[in-house]
Design a protein around this motif. Sequence first.
Motif, short mmCIF file in Angstrom:
data_model
loop_
_atom_site.label_atom_id
_atom_site.label_comp_id
_atom_site.label_asym_id
_atom_site.label_seq_id
_atom_site.Cartn_x
_atom_site.Cartn_y
_atom_site.Cartn_z
N ARG A 11 0.86 -1.19 0.00
CA ARG A 11 0.00 0.00 0.00
C ARG A 11 0.89 1.24 0.00
N VAL A 12 0.69 2.10 -0.98
CA VAL A 12 1.44 3.35 -1.06
C VAL A 12 0.50 4.50 -0.71
N ALA A 17 0.18 14.61 -1.62
CA ALA A 17 0.66 14.78 -2.99
C ALA A 17 -0.26 14.07 -3.98
N TYR A 18 -0.72 12.86 -3.62
CA TYR A 18 -1.73 12.15 -4.40
C TYR A 18 -2.82 11.75 -3.42
N PRO A 19 -4.07 12.14 -3.67
CA PRO A 19 -5.12 12.00 -2.66
C PRO A 19 -5.60 10.58 -2.39
N PRO A 110 -7.58 2.89 -8.06
CA PRO A 110 -8.00 3.30 -6.72
C PRO A 110 -9.49 3.23 -6.43
N ASN A 111 -10.34 3.09 -7.44
CA ASN A 111 -11.78 3.00 -7.18
C ASN A 111 -12.34 1.62 -7.52
N HIS A 112 -11.47 0.63 -7.56
CA HIS A 112 -11.87 -0.74 -7.84
C HIS A 112 -11.50 -1.65 -6.67
N GLY A 113 -12.19 -2.79 -6.58
CA GLY A 113 -11.82 -3.82 -5.63
C GLY A 113 -11.60 -3.34 -4.21
N HIS A 141 1.83 5.36 -11.58
CA HIS A 141 3.06 6.16 -11.48
C HIS A 141 3.43 6.38 -10.01
N THR A 142 2.42 6.66 -9.19
CA THR A 142 2.67 6.86 -7.76
C THR A 142 3.23 5.60 -7.12
#
Length: 336
Positions: A11-12, A17-19, A110-113, A141-142
């Motif tokens: 998990r990142v 920086a990225y919401p 990010p909006n799956h599973g 990329h993140t």
Amino acid sequence: MNPTILKTLYRVDNRPAYPLQVLATRYRTQTDIAVQYDQDTERDTGSGYTLILLHATGMHKETWEVFIEHLFDYSLRRVSRSSNSTPAPSSHDIDRSGIWIEDVFSIESPNHGESAIVNEQVLKTTYEDRWSPSEYERAVHTFLTEGANACWCPGIPGISLKGNPETDMVSQMLNAWTWLRHDVWPSRKTAKMYLQADPLYGRWEPRVLDLYIKYGLREHRAAKYKQPFQFKGVTTALTKEQEAATYRSDELVVDALEAYSAATRKMPVYLIWGTENNVATPELQELLADKEAGRFPRSISYVENAGHLVVQQQPDSLAELVLSILHKGVATRNKL
């Protein structure tokens, strides 16, 4: 999943920086750990391929697991087994063809599973009924820059050109299917029975469908309400609103196609299609191989008895084809 395949969840969290938090699963085999340098194979631990897998809209990171298991089975020689024990693998069990899959990362949108649950509050308040395909690209990329110490930013493949009649027809079909699809069931058992009888899902490889039931569905959001208003059913992790928003985005058919075209001119790109044209028509497929438009895929291959969802319908055949492509790449490289 084969017990000799190790799964590690990553998990990142790079907020603010990225919401959105980014989840990925790493797969590797017990064999990888035991392999030592072998002069015959001229290979050492850490020198194998690392594959990065991205899933389709509406799927989840585990949708690749049947494919991955078959991939490892074919990239490593079978270890002889006795009825009582399994001997420790050695470097001599490695496929000497030059193809060794060291590990595989499956990165989730990010909006799956599972990611939809982890990011639920942000998705609800910030994204609601909008979702750009480039968000998946940003998430990948993140993960690769923050979580895997690498820098790679892929272009998500699009389906065609904006305004193209074939594209408009496919987009309209996908949009209508999204709003009309069944997305609520009283239980996972009921959901499985329903999907097994569905013309689309019923053609999935059974193990892949089981993975969808487990990871592609989630507890219904109404389960948090107090009685008598509580509903303890299940629903799709990806909401209809955000799925439909994906198909509305120009990025799916304009920006991505430009990125794909540029990629074919810079690196080897291999196209794999199902032989059944149930979404991508022959005309759309030809656009991705149009040399006059500057698109130069290295090869085009086909998987029998599969349509748009090759991973879900024929994961074993796809794994063998991917390995065949890797074999050819190694052979070409060794001739240079």
